[in-house]
Design a protein around this motif. Sequence first.
Motif, PDB file in Angstrom:
ATOM      1  N   GLY A   1      -0.194   1.705   9.807  1.00 36.32           N
ATOM      2  CA  GLY A   1      -0.121   0.379   9.195  1.00 36.32           C
ATOM      3  C   GLY A   1      -1.448  -0.340   9.073  1.00 36.32           C
ATOM      4  N   SER A   2      -2.547   0.384   9.180  1.00 42.73           N
ATOM      5  CA  SER A   2      -3.845  -0.279   9.079  1.00 42.73           C
ATOM      6  C   SER A   2      -4.457  -0.202   7.684  1.00 42.73           C
ATOM      7  CB  SER A   2      -4.821   0.291  10.122  1.00 42.73           C
ATOM      8  OG  SER A   2      -5.067   1.657   9.886  1.00 42.73           O
ATOM      9  N   ARG A   3      -3.845   0.537   6.763  1.00 45.21           N
ATOM     10  CA  ARG A   3      -4.366   0.645   5.395  1.00 45.21           C
ATOM     11  C   ARG A   3      -3.245   0.557   4.383  1.00 45.21           C
ATOM     12  NH1 ARG A   3      -9.262   3.343   5.505  1.00 45.21           N
ATOM     13  NH2 ARG A   3     -10.251   2.174   3.905  1.00 45.21           N
ATOM     14  N   CYS A   4      -3.610   0.054   3.203  1.00 42.41           N
ATOM     15  CA  CYS A   4      -2.722   0.068   2.038  1.00 42.41           C
ATOM     16  C   CYS A   4      -3.205   1.183   1.116  1.00 42.41           C
ATOM     17  CB  CYS A   4      -2.808  -1.247   1.261  1.00 42.41           C
ATOM     18  SG  CYS A   4      -1.979  -2.623   2.029  1.00 42.41           S
ATOM     19  N   PRO A   5      -2.296   1.947   0.557  1.00 42.22           N
ATOM     20  CA  PRO A   5      -2.726   3.009  -0.358  1.00 42.22           C
ATOM     21  C   PRO A   5      -3.063   2.454  -1.730  1.00 42.22           C
ATOM     22  CG  PRO A   5      -0.352   2.937  -0.290  1.00 42.22           C
ATOM     23  CD  PRO A   5      -0.846   1.918   0.720  1.00 42.22           C
ATOM     24  N   SER A   6      -3.892   3.177  -2.445  1.00 40.03           N
ATOM     25  CA  SER A   6      -4.084   2.859  -3.862  1.00 40.03           C
ATOM     26  C   SER A   6      -2.865   3.390  -4.607  1.00 40.03           C
ATOM     27  CB  SER A   6      -5.358   3.525  -4.403  1.00 40.03           C
ATOM     28  OG  SER A   6      -5.186   4.940  -4.430  1.00 40.03           O
ATOM     29  N   ARG A   7      -2.713   2.991  -5.848  1.00 41.05           N
ATOM     30  CA  ARG A   7      -1.578   3.481  -6.646  1.00 41.05           C
ATOM     31  C   ARG A   7      -1.639   5.010  -6.781  1.00 41.05           C
ATOM     32  NH1 ARG A   7       3.353   1.483  -8.511  1.00 41.05           N
ATOM     33  NH2 ARG A   7       3.946   2.759 -10.269  1.00 41.05           N
TER      34      ARG A   7
END
Length: 94
Positions: A50-56
């Motif tokens: 939960g420490s990063r958001c993915p790119s599309r």
Amino acid sequence: MGVEIRVRRTPPDGLGPMLRAARERAGLGVRETGREARLSSGYVAHLEDGSRCPSRTVAQRLAAVLGLDADEQAQLYAAAVTDAGADHPARTAA
């Protein structure tokens, strides 16, 4: 003209555990998932903790590798960002 500093976005609660559960359901380890999705295993671990958001682009790769169902894909795509990583405008401008 200065460099714009982006604030790192935090993914919604539940995204990381959903990705981990999908990976385990697919019978894949973190390293295998990274290899198949063309990501580092460390990046996969950051997504799961939960420490990063993915790119599309990363979200699309993960959805395919993990065999996500429609609800899981919707959750993943809702968290995806369009201005970072492989989808950063500086990388996509041709």
